[in-house]
Each structure stands twice: as C-alpha cells, then as structure tokens.
Scaffold this motif. Structure first.
Motif, PDB file in Angstrom:
ATOM      1  N   GLU A 100       8.714  14.127 -15.365  1.00  0.00           N
ATOM      2  CA  GLU A 100       8.049  12.849 -15.646  1.00  0.00           C
ATOM      3  C   GLU A 100       7.361  12.323 -14.384  1.00  0.00           C
ATOM      4  O   GLU A 100       6.235  11.839 -14.413  1.00  0.00           O
ATOM      5  CB  GLU A 100       9.072  11.800 -16.127  1.00  0.00           C
ATOM      6  N   ASP A 101       8.079  12.472 -13.255  1.00  0.00           N
ATOM      7  CA  ASP A 101       7.527  11.990 -11.983  1.00  0.00           C
ATOM      8  C   ASP A 101       6.311  12.824 -11.576  1.00  0.00           C
ATOM      9  O   ASP A 101       5.334  12.302 -11.026  1.00  0.00           O
ATOM     10  CB  ASP A 101       8.579  12.042 -10.859  1.00  0.00           C
ATOM     11  N   VAL A 113      15.155  -4.970  10.477  1.00  0.00           N
ATOM     12  CA  VAL A 113      14.567  -5.019   9.132  1.00  0.00           C
ATOM     13  C   VAL A 113      14.599  -3.615   8.532  1.00  0.00           C
ATOM     14  O   VAL A 113      14.296  -2.632   9.212  1.00  0.00           O
ATOM     15  CB  VAL A 113      13.112  -5.551   9.184  1.00  0.00           C
ATOM     16  N   THR A 114      15.015  -3.525   7.256  1.00  0.00           N
ATOM     17  CA  THR A 114      15.137  -2.224   6.590  1.00  0.00           C
ATOM     18  C   THR A 114      14.090  -2.104   5.482  1.00  0.00           C
ATOM     19  O   THR A 114      13.996  -2.978   4.608  1.00  0.00           O
ATOM     20  CB  THR A 114      16.540  -2.099   5.952  1.00  0.00           C
ATOM     21  N   PHE A 115      13.316  -1.028   5.540  1.00  0.00           N
ATOM     22  CA  PHE A 115      12.326  -0.769   4.493  1.00  0.00           C
ATOM     23  C   PHE A 115      12.809   0.437   3.687  1.00  0.00           C
ATOM     24  O   PHE A 115      13.035   1.508   4.258  1.00  0.00           O
ATOM     25  CB  PHE A 115      10.969  -0.412   5.107  1.00  0.00           C
ATOM     26  N   VAL A 116      12.992   0.256   2.391  1.00  0.00           N
ATOM     27  CA  VAL A 116      13.402   1.378   1.549  1.00  0.00           C
ATOM     28  C   VAL A 116      12.146   1.912   0.853  1.00  0.00           C
ATOM     29  O   VAL A 116      11.452   1.174   0.146  1.00  0.00           O
ATOM     30  CB  VAL A 116      14.439   0.924   0.493  1.00  0.00           C
ATOM     31  N   ILE A 117      11.866   3.214   1.080  1.00  0.00           N
ATOM     32  CA  ILE A 117      10.625   3.790   0.524  1.00  0.00           C
ATOM     33  C   ILE A 117      10.972   4.719  -0.630  1.00  0.00           C
ATOM     34  O   ILE A 117      11.780   5.645  -0.474  1.00  0.00           O
ATOM     35  CB  ILE A 117       9.875   4.629   1.590  1.00  0.00           C
ATOM     36  N   ARG A 118      10.370   4.453  -1.773  1.00  0.00           N
ATOM     37  CA  ARG A 118      10.543   5.349  -2.910  1.00  0.00           C
ATOM     38  C   ARG A 118       9.197   5.583  -3.578  1.00  0.00           C
ATOM     39  O   ARG A 118       8.410   4.648  -3.705  1.00  0.00           O
ATOM     40  CB  ARG A 118      11.501   4.693  -3.899  1.00  0.00           C
ATOM     41  N   LYS A 119       8.975   6.826  -3.956  1.00  0.00           N
ATOM     42  CA  LYS A 119       7.673   7.216  -4.531  1.00  0.00           C
ATOM     43  C   LYS A 119       6.535   6.696  -3.661  1.00  0.00           C
ATOM     44  O   LYS A 119       5.561   6.097  -4.151  1.00  0.00           O
ATOM     45  CB  LYS A 119       7.519   6.667  -5.946  1.00  0.00           C
ATOM     46  N   ASN A 120       6.695   6.839  -2.350  1.00  0.00           N
ATOM     47  CA  ASN A 120       5.671   6.463  -1.368  1.00  0.00           C
ATOM     48  C   ASN A 120       5.337   4.976  -1.333  1.00  0.00           C
ATOM     49  O   ASN A 120       4.254   4.600  -0.902  1.00  0.00           O
ATOM     50  CB  ASN A 120       4.367   7.253  -1.594  1.00  0.00           C
ATOM     51  N   LYS A 154      19.606   9.818  -0.796  1.00  0.00           N
ATOM     52  CA  LYS A 154      19.296  10.220  -2.177  1.00  0.00           C
ATOM     53  C   LYS A 154      17.780  10.431  -2.323  1.00  0.00           C
ATOM     54  O   LYS A 154      17.191  11.165  -1.585  1.00  0.00           O
ATOM     55  CB  LYS A 154      19.840   9.182  -3.159  1.00  0.00           C
ATOM     56  N   ARG A 155      17.163   9.674  -3.263  1.00  0.00           N
ATOM     57  CA  ARG A 155      15.728   9.902  -3.477  1.00  0.00           C
ATOM     58  C   ARG A 155      14.859   9.064  -2.548  1.00  0.00           C
ATOM     59  O   ARG A 155      13.638   9.141  -2.602  1.00  0.00           O
ATOM     60  CB  ARG A 155      15.372   9.494  -4.903  1.00  0.00           C
ATOM     61  N   SER A 156      15.496   8.188  -1.752  1.00  0.00           N
ATOM     62  CA  SER A 156      14.696   7.253  -0.959  1.00  0.00           C
ATOM     63  C   SER A 156      14.692   7.601   0.519  1.00  0.00           C
ATOM     64  O   SER A 156      15.616   8.235   1.027  1.00  0.00           O
ATOM     65  CB  SER A 156      15.249   5.838  -1.104  1.00  0.00           C
ATOM     66  N   LYS A 157      13.639   7.128   1.173  1.00  0.00           N
ATOM     67  CA  LYS A 157      13.608   7.220   2.629  1.00  0.00           C
ATOM     68  C   LYS A 157      13.875   5.817   3.146  1.00  0.00           C
ATOM     69  O   LYS A 157      13.344   4.847   2.594  1.00  0.00           O
ATOM     70  CB  LYS A 157      12.232   7.692   3.098  1.00  0.00           C
ATOM     71  N   VAL A 158      14.693   5.732   4.195  1.00  0.00           N
ATOM     72  CA  VAL A 158      15.032   4.409   4.700  1.00  0.00           C
ATOM     73  C   VAL A 158      14.530   4.281   6.135  1.00  0.00           C
ATOM     74  O   VAL A 158      14.858   5.100   6.991  1.00  0.00           O
ATOM     75  CB  VAL A 158      16.567   4.191   4.640  1.00  0.00           C
ATOM     76  N   LEU A 159      13.716   3.276   6.377  1.00  0.00           N
ATOM     77  CA  LEU A 159      13.163   3.042   7.714  1.00  0.00           C
ATOM     78  C   LEU A 159      13.762   1.752   8.271  1.00  0.00           C
ATOM     79  O   LEU A 159      13.724   0.718   7.607  1.00  0.00           O
ATOM     80  CB  LEU A 159      11.649   2.885   7.677  1.00  0.00           C
ATOM     81  N   LYS A 208       0.827  -1.213   0.000  1.00  0.00           N
ATOM     82  CA  LYS A 208       0.000   0.000   0.000  1.00  0.00           C
ATOM     83  C   LYS A 208       0.860   1.262   0.000  1.00  0.00           C
ATOM     84  O   LYS A 208       2.066   1.196   0.237  1.00  0.00           O
ATOM     85  CB  LYS A 208      -0.902  -0.002   1.246  1.00  0.00           C
ATOM     86  N   THR A 209       0.229   2.401  -0.244  1.00  0.00           N
ATOM     87  CA  THR A 209       0.957   3.666  -0.220  1.00  0.00           C
ATOM     88  C   THR A 209       1.441   3.952   1.200  1.00  0.00           C
ATOM     89  O   THR A 209       0.684   3.789   2.162  1.00  0.00           O
ATOM     90  CB  THR A 209       0.027   4.811  -0.668  1.00  0.00           C
ATOM     91  N   VAL A 210       2.710   4.373   1.311  1.00  0.00           N
ATOM     92  CA  VAL A 210       3.287   4.611   2.632  1.00  0.00           C
ATOM     93  C   VAL A 210       3.298   6.106   2.926  1.00  0.00           C
ATOM     94  O   VAL A 210       3.637   6.914   2.063  1.00  0.00           O
ATOM     95  CB  VAL A 210       4.740   4.082   2.684  1.00  0.00           C
ATOM     96  N   ASN A 211       2.927   6.447   4.142  1.00  0.00           N
ATOM     97  CA  ASN A 211       3.091   7.821   4.591  1.00  0.00           C
ATOM     98  C   ASN A 211       4.279   7.827   5.558  1.00  0.00           C
ATOM     99  O   ASN A 211       4.136   7.510   6.740  1.00  0.00           O
ATOM    100  CB  ASN A 211       1.802   8.271   5.292  1.00  0.00           C
ATOM    101  N   ALA A 212       5.453   8.165   5.032  1.00  0.00           N
ATOM    102  CA  ALA A 212       6.680   8.052   5.835  1.00  0.00           C
ATOM    103  C   ALA A 212       6.646   8.970   7.059  1.00  0.00           C
ATOM    104  O   ALA A 212       7.390   8.758   8.013  1.00  0.00           O
ATOM    105  CB  ALA A 212       7.886   8.335   4.960  1.00  0.00           C
TER     106      ALA A 212
END
Ligand SMILES: C[S@@+](CC[C@H](N)C(=O)[O-])C[C@H]1O[C@@H](n2cnc3c(N)ncnc32)[C@H](O)[C@@H]1O
Length: 616
Positions: A504-505, A441-448, A427-432, A409-413
């Motif tokens: 584009e994004d 455990v590592t979650f890499v979030i990109r484009k939500n 960079k462009r990602s958020k890392v949780l 699902k869409t993540v709200n970081a």
C-alpha cells in the motif's frame, strides 16, 4: 466583509507580484484598521498599483480610491477599470452606436493597414506554421499580432478623428492590454518568448492560440477614483497635505524591473512604434532578442537596488500622510526585514496580518523544490507610538510561521547529520534530536515527513528568537530537496517498500511520481524528465507483482503518467541521438509494462524460458 470578486478579478493582467491571491488577507487587514464604517466614505491610496487589483478591491469595499503607478500600461488599465464607473458603460460611445457595437466592430477586424502592421512585423513570425526559430520573434501568433495591430490602429484613428474621447479610449486600450497580456506566447513577462507556440509541453497552447477578442468589461459604480502616473516618491511629496485613512505600499522587492518586463504592453498602449530590427540575427549575431524599448530605463526603480531601496523607503514612509499604512513585502526582499520593521516602527505601532500559501515554482526553476511562503501584510497605526518589543514580537511570529511551513515539506533525513542532529531509526520512523540552548527538540520523521508537528511547534514557541533562527536554518538543511531529489526518493521508496512487502505504501509513493514529473516542464528539464521516466518504468517492471495485484492500470496516477509519457515522446526536439535513444527505451519499457499489466506477457515470458531451455 465581502468584495465583488467579479469586478475585482475580471480582466486582470498577468503581473509579477500581483496581489490577487492575497485579496482575502488584504481585506482582513483593511477591516482591522476600522477605517471602513457605515455612513462615511473612507479614503484609500495605493502608490504602487501595478495590475490595479488592490485598488479595485478598495473601490469594491466602497472607499474613495487614489491609485498610482509610473508605468503607462498600468495607468491606462487603472484609468479604465478603477477610474470609470459602471454607469459610464451605458452612456458612452454615442458616436459609434454604444459599447456593444464598438466591441463587435473591433473584434471583427482582421487585417491591419500597412502602417499599423507593427506588432505582427516585429514581434510575430510571418507564418505561424513555419516560424524561423533563429530569426523571428514569437511573442504572439501572427493572426493575433495582426489583430492587435488592427484594433490598436482603429482605436487611434477613432481618437484622432474625435469619434471617441479620452475615457473611451482608455477603456478600449485597457481591454486590448488585457488580451495582449493573456494571449502572449510567454510565461508571463516579455523578456523572452517560448521557442515554438505553447512552450515545451504545450501547456499554455489554448491560451496563446485563442484569438484576441475584447470582452465586455465588468465595472462597478463607486465614489471618486483618482489615477496617477508618477514616481511614488514625487507623488507622496505632492500629496503630503492630503490625509488618507489608508495608504497601501507594495514596492518591488527584488531586482526585476517592471518597465523591461512589460515593455510590449507599454508599446501597445503608447502606439509609438519604436524602431527595432526585424531579425534577431544582425551581422551574424543574435541581438536584441526580445526587442525591449530603449526608454524602459526611465522607470528604473530605486526599490530594485540594495544601494537605494532602504533609504527611499524610509523617506517614503516619512512622507506618507495616513492613519494606517499597509505594506506588502517579502522577508527576503532587498530591504533587510529587520530594517523594514525598524523603519515602520519609527512611524507608529506595527502589527501583522498573516496567512500561508504554497507557491510552486514554475519555469526555469521547475526542478527546484516547492516553496512554502508565509504571506503577510504589515500594518502601521500612525496614531499610536511604535516600540521595540512590537518589532521583536513580529519578527518571532514571522519566523515561527516560516518554521511552521518549512516543517511540512518533504524531509531528506540523509541531511540530518549535516545539520548537527542526533539520528536514530526506531521501528518505521527516523528520530532526529538536537539541543537549542538548554532545550532539546525531537523531530519524528515518517514517510519523509515530520510526524509530531504539533508537539514540535509547541516546544519551539518557548524558544528565544535567536534559537529559532538556528532551528529555521536546520529545517532548511533537512528539507533542501529539488523536485528531482524528491522524485528519485519516491522511486527508491517503491523498491524498498516492495521488498518490505508494504505494498500500500509503495502505491502511495507511486502516486507522487506523475505530479513530480509534471514539474519537469522546461527545456533544460527535458532530458532529466526522459531519464526519470525510464527509471520509473524500470522500477514498475521490477516490482510488477504489486501492480498487477493492485490494478495499477485503473489508478488515476497511472493515467496521468501515461499522459506525461505521451507528451514527452511526442515532443519535437532538435535531432539528438541521446534523446532518440531515451525515447526508444521509454517506448519499449512502456509497451512491455502495459503488456504485463494486461497479463499479455506471461505467455511470452514462458515462451522465452522454454526456448531458452531448448537452447540449453
Ligand atoms: C509589486 S508591484 C505592485 C503589484 C500590485 N500591488 C498588484 O497587485 O498588481 C510594484 C509596482 O511598483 C511600480 N513601481 C516601481 N517603482 C515605482 C516608483 N518609483 N513609482 C511608481 N511606481 C513604481 C512598478 O511599476 C510595479 O507595477
């Protein structure tokens, strides 16, 4: 194994909790039992058959079926569509020239006799073009109400005069019930009706306005089919000495009672015309708005109450006499899921068949987020012993499936810290990052969205059940977004991506908007939808460069947005200053946007600047 989908899915009433979408999964579960074999007729019993779709599936798989439901409409439908064979259609209605002639005659009826004018009088407006929204009920258009009355009256008179027999009567009633369920001005259940035909955005208008017309039924020939209308608890007791290969159980899993939700189908089937007040307003007060039959309480299900559901389910399972029991239930049902598994494992070896589907909430919860549901069928092999380890394995498997769907699902970081994650932007990602027991455990979030899905799922499989429960909870926190949140996230993303020149994004974010806006589709969501349109148009104007360069005007998403704007602007609502002002803002923003997209505003803009300069 293939089932005959034409037979199984034609003339199915719209029914809460129906298993139409799960037929492939149920087929798979039936196959897994190994009960259906060449050269022998397997026996199948569905104790809570509702729309009858699972019984039809079993019949089309060549089994001898027994179906039961204590609601009369369900009984009638199942007597017809499961109880009758295709061969019946050729040999029936001899007194009236055959089924074709009967359908033609019923479909040509328009005006009911005075004594038959019941649905039209109590459940429809007098004039479809000028309904009295305060006093009249609007379950059907007036012409469909009259048609239902006329057809119902004719069926009753043929039956009373011996022109048709009981089976023929069931068939005609079942066809009428299907139409009564399909042409209703409701979102499915009869606890309320749309204020105005078709609902807020008129989505369902074609369905509702289409004239009631009985269609030729799709039946198949099959082995014996027995239909009951009993309390499942009573019937299970009666059938204790009847052994079945498979018994299917799909009891209600929440508090909603079927008898009150589908009262009008019972009223049409029974034709007993219960006395009700014609106007919704009585003594100056709104009363009995949906005119629910008083006797609906006769089928108040114990499975809808926390106090009785588990106990009755335990008793039921105890009474069932079958090699295999298949159960449809929800992990969030009234019976706690761990308890359900424990009850089942006391009867035999428990297994599970799963799949996933995305359920988008409509109606009142239109603004809440998408729900990804793991659907499954539980299977009990009563010829084998149950064990605790199976139960733990199934619980873990289901939880992993739930995690697997939630994680998409869409993540709200922004909520990450709330769930105790360490949060970094790389960079462009958020890392949780978070530790569960001795594993992190590592979650890499990109484009939500979580980008490293597979890697995370592999890591999670190694965790114990208790840690997985925490992971699931954390994921729910970071994906807890309403449609409105998601929409504004996309609107904000457009501005951010525009500034970062990631055009584009930005276009990609725009493409999500019409879909999300289309979910603002009930009365409460009307004003939020106007506000969201204003925000969207304002943002598009602020970021104009992207859109002229990328020819937004040719985008499919843009035409969808235009369509939504048009519907919202044309929507008739009670007079309201705020709404009028939102509509005006939308119209002028939209006109300006179109002008800009077509390059018409440049001159104007220049003109403004020049005249401004002149003034200066
Ligand atoms: C979840 S629905 C079944 C849906 C069905 N499997 C389908 O696909 O349409 C549950 C059904 O159980 C029936 N029901 C509830 N309690 C019952 C009881 N004690 N005995 C018989 N039927 C019952 C309701 O009328 C309803 O049709």
């Amino acid at each position: 194994m293939q089932y005959d989908s034409l037979y199984v899915e034609t003339n199915l009433i719209a029914y809460i909790g129906n298993k139409r979408r799960l037929l492939p999964l149920i087929t798979q579960a039936i196959e897994k039992t190994g009960a259906v074999k060449e050269g022998r007729t397997a026996t199948f019993c569905d104790l809570f058959s509702g729309s009858g779709v699972v019984g039809r599936l079993a019949k089309s798989m060549g089994m001898a079926v027994t179906v039961n439901d204590w609601e009369y409409y369900s009984y009638v439908i199942n007597k017809a569509f499961i109880g009758l064979n295709r061969s019946f259609l050729r040999s029936s209605f001899k007194n009236l020239g055959g089924l074709g002639a009967v359908l033609a005659q019923l479909n040509s009826l328009r005006e009911p006799s005075k004594s038959d004018r019941y649905i039209a009088t109590y459940y429809c407006p007098e004039d479809d073009n000028a309904p009295d929204l305060e006093k009249e009920r609007m379950f059907y258009t007036s012409y469909n109400g009259k048609k239902i009355d006329a057809i119902r009256g004719q069926i009753a008179s043929w039956f009373e005069n011996g022109k048709i027999n009981r089976k023929e009567q069931y068939l005609l009633l079942a066809l009428l019930l299907y139409e009564a369920s399909t042409r209703s001005n409701t979102s499915g259940v009869f606890k309320g009706f749309h204020r105005g035909f078709g609902g807020t955005n008129g989505d369902a208008l074609t369905r509702i306005m289409k004239e009631v017309e009985l269609a030729w039924p799709e039946l198949i020939d099959g082995p014996t089919a027995t239909v009951y209308q009993e309390d499942a608890m009573v019937l299970a007791q009666k059938l204790r000495n009847n052994h079945f290969d498979i018994v299917y159980l799909d009891p209600p899993y929440n508090q909603h009672q079927y008898g009150s939700n589908y009262h009008l189908l019972n009223t049409i089937a029974l034709n007993d015309k219960p006395g009700i007040n014609r106007s919704i307003i009585m003594g100056g007060k709104k009363t009995n708005k949906s005119a629910i039959r008083r006797d609906w309480i006769k089928t108040r299900s114990t499975f809808c109450y926390r106090s009785s559901a588990s106990q009755d389910f335990r008793e039921l399972i105890n009474m069932v006499n079958a090699d295999h029991i298949l159960i449809s239930y929800s992990t969030d049902g009234i019976i706690p899921f761990d308890e359900m598994l424990e009850i089942l494992s006391s009867k035999g070896q428990v297994n599970i068949c799963t799949s996933e589907y995305v359920k988008f909430r409509g109606g009142k919860q239109a603004l809440t987020s998408e729900v990804r549901n793991v659907e499954f069928v539980l299977m009990v092999d009563t010829t084998k012993q149950g064990s605790k380890s199976q139960v733990t394995r199934i619980s873990k498997r289901l939880l992993l499936d739930k995690i697997d769907t939630t994680i998409k699902k869409t993540v709200n970081a922004m909520n990450a810290e709330l769930a105790g994650f360490d949060f970094k932007t790389i960079k462009r990602s958020k890392v949780l990052v978070k530790s569960y027991g001795n594993r992190s455990v590592t979650f890499v979030i990109r484009k939500n969205h979580v980008e490293n899905l597979e890697e995370v799922m592999i890591q999670l499989q190694a965790l114990p059940y208790s840690s997985l429960k925490t992971v699931y909870h954390d994921l729910q926190v970071i994906t807890d977004l309403t449609r409105e949140d998601e929409l504004y996230m996309n609107i904000n993303d457009i501005v951010r991506l525009y500034r970062e020149k990631k055009w584009e994004d930005a276009l990609e974010s725009f493409r999500q908007i019409p879909y999300l806006l289309s979910k603002f589709n009930n009365r409460k969501a009307y004003i939020p939808s106007l506000k969201a349109i204003i925000s969207t148009l304002s943002v598009l104007l602020q970021t104009m460069e992207v859109w002229t360069a990328n020819r937004l005007i040719d985008e499919r998403a843009f035409s969808q947005l235009e369509k939504i704007i048009l519907t919202k602007i044309n929507h008739r609502s009670d007079p309201d200053r705020a709404i009028d002002s939102y509509k005006e803002q939308i119209t002028s923003l939209y006109d300006y946007l179109i002008g800009s997209l077509e390059g018409e505003n440049q001159q104007e803009e220049q003109a403004v600047t020049i005249s401004d300069r002149k003034k200066a």
